[in-house]
Design a protein around this motif. Structure first.
Motif, short mmCIF file in Angstrom:
data_model
loop_
_atom_site.label_atom_id
_atom_site.label_comp_id
_atom_site.label_asym_id
_atom_site.label_seq_id
_atom_site.Cartn_x
_atom_site.Cartn_y
_atom_site.Cartn_z
N SER A 175 -36.64 6.67 4.51
CA SER A 175 -35.24 7.61 5.53
C SER A 175 -34.68 7.10 5.69
O SER A 175 -34.11 5.62 4.89
N ALA A 176 -33.20 7.40 6.33
CA ALA A 176 -32.08 6.92 6.77
C ALA A 176 -32.13 5.49 7.59
O ALA A 176 -31.62 4.47 7.75
N GLY A 177 -33.10 5.62 8.33
CA GLY A 177 -33.82 4.66 8.86
C GLY A 177 -34.68 3.23 8.56
O GLY A 177 -34.73 2.24 9.21
N GLY A 178 -34.58 3.63 7.01
CA GLY A 178 -35.61 2.35 6.38
C GLY A 178 -35.23 1.76 5.37
O GLY A 178 -34.32 1.63 5.72
N ASP A 179 -35.65 0.71 4.69
CA ASP A 179 -35.01 -0.08 3.33
C ASP A 179 -36.49 0.19 2.36
O ASP A 179 -36.92 -1.15 2.52
N LEU A 180 -36.48 1.48 1.13
CA LEU A 180 -36.87 0.81 0.62
C LEU A 180 -36.92 -0.22 -0.54
O LEU A 180 -37.59 -0.81 -1.02
N LEU A 181 -35.58 -0.49 -0.72
CA LEU A 181 -35.47 -1.66 -1.08
C LEU A 181 -35.59 -2.79 -1.39
O LEU A 181 -35.67 -3.52 -1.87
N SER A 182 -36.71 -3.13 -0.06
CA SER A 182 -36.86 -3.92 0.10
C SER A 182 -38.42 -4.67 -0.04
O SER A 182 -39.05 -5.19 -1.14
N VAL A 183 -38.95 -3.52 -1.32
CA VAL A 183 -40.17 -3.44 -1.68
C VAL A 183 -40.06 -4.39 -3.12
O VAL A 183 -40.99 -4.96 -3.64
#
Length: 317
Positions: A175-183
């Motif tokens: 979502s807009a509030g998340g940070d998928l790229l941190s994985v």
């Protein structure tokens, strides 16, 4: 809702309204419930909204298979249109649903009036199978695309007692509030996708309530132990088969009127930025690329009013 027989299986289909048909195709993690904010407004605007639980999801059948390539999904969807007496439909796809929408328009142009996707067209396939590239990246850091390839691994790590937590973390990260790229900051060895995904803030979020997440989780849990994520995992494991299929189909452009609508903060934009002129190489009827502010990967759920405005204006053309 109804179970529709098609291509040797049964798919759950949710219909509302009358008029020109709009076929709504979800992605992962999602089901027909992903379109709950669109079905009513489409019907109110004079359209026949048709939202499908794709094979392996929700109340639809979940055939045992290592994977299914996109041609199988296309046959499923043509069967749904036939069963419902729909000659031609506008097709709207999100995530994997976008790929299926582009492919359906390419392979069955007589059945598709227009096509809207939330993920760019993938373009011409390269010379190397995707799994080879996945493995090369995974040698450097965690990559969910590679992690999903091993049979049984994700089923064990992410299903059963882990399912609710996995879905909550993945939905937030996208979502807009998340940070998928941190994985991608985690090593591959010994890391599950659940380990790599960051924790979430407490619910409710601005766009998702606890009861909505519970509904999403229940729809996946309905598959039973080891089969909760069948639809998504089979789609990810079809990467090489879909690549081979795309190589056979290369050179056939999509000529129907088309539109690309993405969340401004969709992490997909980081590794697949939409270039209007490049997209027009494959989508010759592409009208525009629309970025929806304050939305991530689930643009139609995170900003339903803005998305619906774009969708209805598009269909009215």
């Amino acid at each position: 809702m109804a179970l529709v027989a098609t291509n040797g299986i049964r798919l759950e289909v949710h219909e509302h309204g009358t008029g020109p048909a709009v076929l709504l195709l979800h992605g992962f993690p999602g089901t027909s419930y992903s379109w709950r904010h669109q079905i009513g407004p489409l019907a109110d605007a004079g359209y026949r909204a048709v939202a499908v639980d794709l094979r392996g999801y929700g109340a639809s059948d979940r055939p045992e298979a290592a994977y299914h390539d996109s041609s199988v999904i296309e046959a499923d969807l043509i069967g749904v249109l036939d069963a419902l007496g729909i000659e031609r439909a506008h097709v709207v796809g999100q995530d994997f649903g976008s790929m299926y929408a582009w492919n359906l328009a390419q392979q069955h142009p007589d059945r598709v009036r227009s096509v809207l996707g939330t993920v760019p067209h993938g373009g011409e396939p390269g010379p190397v199978a995707p799994s080879v590239g996945f493995a090369a990246v995974a040698a450097r850091h965690f990559l969910h695309l590679h992690y999903f390839q091993e049979q049984g691994l994700a089923e064990r790590d992410l299903g059963g007692p882990h399912l609710a937590e996995f879905l909550r973390r993945l939905i937030w990260a996208l979502s807009a509030g998340g940070d998928l790229l941190s994985v991608f900051g985690h090593p591959s060895a010994g890391t599950s996708y659940l380990d790599a995904l960051p924790p979430t803030p407490p619910l409710p979020w601005s766009w998702l309530a606890q009861d909505e997440l519970d509904t999403i989780t229940s729809s996946f849990a309905a598959g039973g132990p080891g089969r909760e994520l069948a639809g998504g995992l089979q789609a990810y494991r079809a990467a090489d088969a879909d690549w081979a299929l795309a190589r056979q189909r290369a050179g056939t452009p999509i000529g129907q009127p088309s539109l690309l609508v993405m969340g401004e903060h969709d992490p997909v934009r980081s590794f697949a930025p939409p270039d209007l002129e490049q997209q027009r190489t494959w989508l010759t009827g592409l009208q525009d690329v629309v970025l929806v502010p304050q939305a991530g990967h689930f643009v139609q759920q995170e900003q339903p009013a803005a998305f619906n405005d774009v969708l209805l204006r598009w269909l009215s053309r």
